[in-house]
Enzyme design. Structure first.
Site, PDB file in Angstrom:
ATOM      1  CE1 TYR A  32     -30.243  12.645  10.578  1.00  0.00           C
ATOM      2  CE2 TYR A  32     -30.413  15.013  10.795  1.00  0.00           C
ATOM      3  CZ  TYR A  32     -29.809  13.824  11.207  1.00  0.00           C
ATOM      4  OH  TYR A  32     -29.181  13.785  12.571  1.00  0.00           O
ATOM      5  NE  ARG A  51     -23.221  14.790   6.694  1.00  0.00           N
ATOM      6  CZ  ARG A  51     -23.137  15.406   7.823  1.00  0.00           C
ATOM      7  NH1 ARG A  51     -22.039  15.058   8.772  1.00  0.00           N
ATOM      8  NH2 ARG A  51     -24.022  16.392   7.963  1.00  0.00           N
ATOM      9  NE  ARG A  99     -44.525  -2.515   8.526  1.00  0.00           N
ATOM     10  CZ  ARG A  99     -43.838  -3.563   9.035  1.00  0.00           C
ATOM     11  NH1 ARG A  99     -44.436  -4.606   8.771  1.00  0.00           N
ATOM     12  NH2 ARG A  99     -43.089  -3.744   9.917  1.00  0.00           N
ATOM     13  CE  LYS A 148     -27.019  15.038   9.257  1.00  0.00           C
ATOM     14  NZ  LYS A 148     -26.641  14.683  10.759  1.00  0.00           N
ATOM     15  CD  GLU A 180     -21.323  10.490  16.384  1.00  0.00           C
ATOM     16  OE1 GLU A 180     -20.606  11.077  15.424  1.00  0.00           O
ATOM     17  OE2 GLU A 180     -21.548   9.010  15.837  1.00  0.00           O
TER      18      GLU A 180
HETATM   19  N1  PMP Z   1     -22.332  13.297  14.964  1.00  0.00           N
HETATM   20  C1  PMP Z   1     -23.837  12.889  15.133  1.00  0.00           C
HETATM   21  C2  PMP Z   1     -24.028  11.652  15.688  1.00  0.00           C
HETATM   22  C3  PMP Z   1     -24.535  14.079  14.500  1.00  0.00           C
HETATM   23  O1  PMP Z   1     -26.128  13.834  14.576  1.00  0.00           O
HETATM   24  C4  PMP Z   1     -24.071  15.334  14.005  1.00  0.00           C
HETATM   25  C5  PMP Z   1     -24.906  16.410  13.433  1.00  0.00           C
HETATM   26  N2  PMP Z   1     -25.597  15.809  12.470  1.00  0.00           N
HETATM   27  C6  PMP Z   1     -22.759  15.264  13.977  1.00  0.00           C
HETATM   28  C7  PMP Z   1     -21.802  14.257  14.559  1.00  0.00           C
HETATM   29  C8  PMP Z   1     -22.010  16.610  13.522  1.00  0.00           C
HETATM   30  O2  PMP Z   1     -22.089  16.511  12.261  1.00  0.00           O
HETATM   31  P1  PMP Z   1     -21.958  18.013  11.342  1.00  0.00           P
HETATM   32  O3  PMP Z   1     -20.845  18.588  11.633  1.00  0.00           O
HETATM   33  O4  PMP Z   1     -21.970  17.573   9.873  1.00  0.00           O
HETATM   34  O5  PMP Z   1     -23.103  18.893  11.848  1.00  0.00           O
END
Ligand code: PMP
Length: 284
Positions: A32, A51, A99, A148, A180
């Protein structure tokens, strides 16, 4: 009622349907993007599109539409829903198939869904002025956080853990070092130097992170991309987060301990100012 996009069609949200066999639903086999909208325009769309391609490639997933079409779909959805300030959410999955752990045949059509969220005042979140509080929790996510994917259960649990402790968010910790935030990248500032974890498989490569570090370097601020410990964070002069929807937001408490004097610091404030100004200018 919102108009949403599903596999080539714009529909009222209550008429949009995907299969119960969709691999996004059964296997979290999907990726996403979330792009901010300010003044009716997309912030750093090329960054999000790039991305998305990277996430799809990492999972050998087909792109549902050519990249050029994605921008038009985003813009169409913003116009149809009259979004001034808000978000566009995009999800691609490997599509619907009986599945099976093995990926379905290459000709299985991927699923593409987009919807908007109106967020009036997105750029004026009170947390930008007051700063936010975070707790630290172990990072129990999978190892490819640079892709992502829609596997957001642990980050969701992390937000609930933060909420239960009266905090705004959680920073995740692995081997004593902060990776993070649950949905944002994490930074500290010590003696004028901005410290944030280096890119790798351990964190998402934030689109906002890239832009903000670029602006910081242009403004002659010192940047160190390396892991930092929770102890370092508690002893820092400032802390902050970045993400597409929170831009740059100061962090003023970590596990109940005030960061610096417990109020938002000048580096985060300056970076937010530059980021907001430049993103609005470059929005499309
Ligand atoms: N780290 C994680 C785990 C996230 O989910 C996000 C937001 N999607 C970010 C960092 C920040 O990424 P961005 O600046 O691309 O929104």
């Amino acid at each position: 009622m919102r108009t949403v996009y599903v596999n080539g069609e714009f529909l009222p949200e209550d008429q949009a349907r995907i299969s119960i066999f969709d691999r996004g639903f059964l296997f979290a086999d999907g990726v996403y993007e979330v792009t901010s909208v300010l003044g009716g325009k997309l912030v750093d769309f090329p960054g999000h599109a790039a991305r998305l391609t990277r996430s799809l490639d990492a999972l050998d997933m087909r792109s549902p539409v050519p990249e050029e079409d994605l921008l038009a779909i985003h813009r169409d959805l913003i116009a149809r829903n009259g979004i001034e300030d808000g978000l566009v959410y995009l999800q691609v999955t490997r599509g619907a198939a009986d599945r099976d752990f093995l990926y379905p045949p290459d000709d299985t059509p991927p699923t593409l869904v987009l919807f908007t969220q109106a967020k009036p005042g997105l750029a004026d979140n009170p947390l930008a002025r007051t700063g936010m509080s975070v707790i630290t929790i172990p990072d129990r996510r999978w190892g490819r956080r640079d892709i992502k994917t829609v596997q957001l259960l642990y980050p969701s649990m992390g937000k609930m853990m933060a909420r239960a402790e009266g905090a705004d968010d959680a920073w995740m910790v692995e081997d004593g070092h902060v990776t993070e935030g649950t949905s944002n990248n994490a930074y500290i500032v010590k003696d004028g130097t901005i410290v944030t974890r280096q890119l790798g498989e351990e964190i998402l490569h934030g689109i906002t992170r890239r832009a903000v570090l670029g602006f910081a370097r242009e403004a002659q601020m010192r940047v160190e991309e390396r892991p930092f410990t929770v102890e370092e964070a508690r002893a820092a002069d400032e802390a902050f987060i970045t993400s597409a929807s929170s831009f740059v937001t100061p962090v003023v408490r970590i596990d109940g301990t005030a960061v610096g004097d417990g109020t938002p610091g000048p580096v985060a404030a300056r970076l937010r100012e530059i980021y907001m100004e430049e993103s609005r200018k470059a929005a499309i």
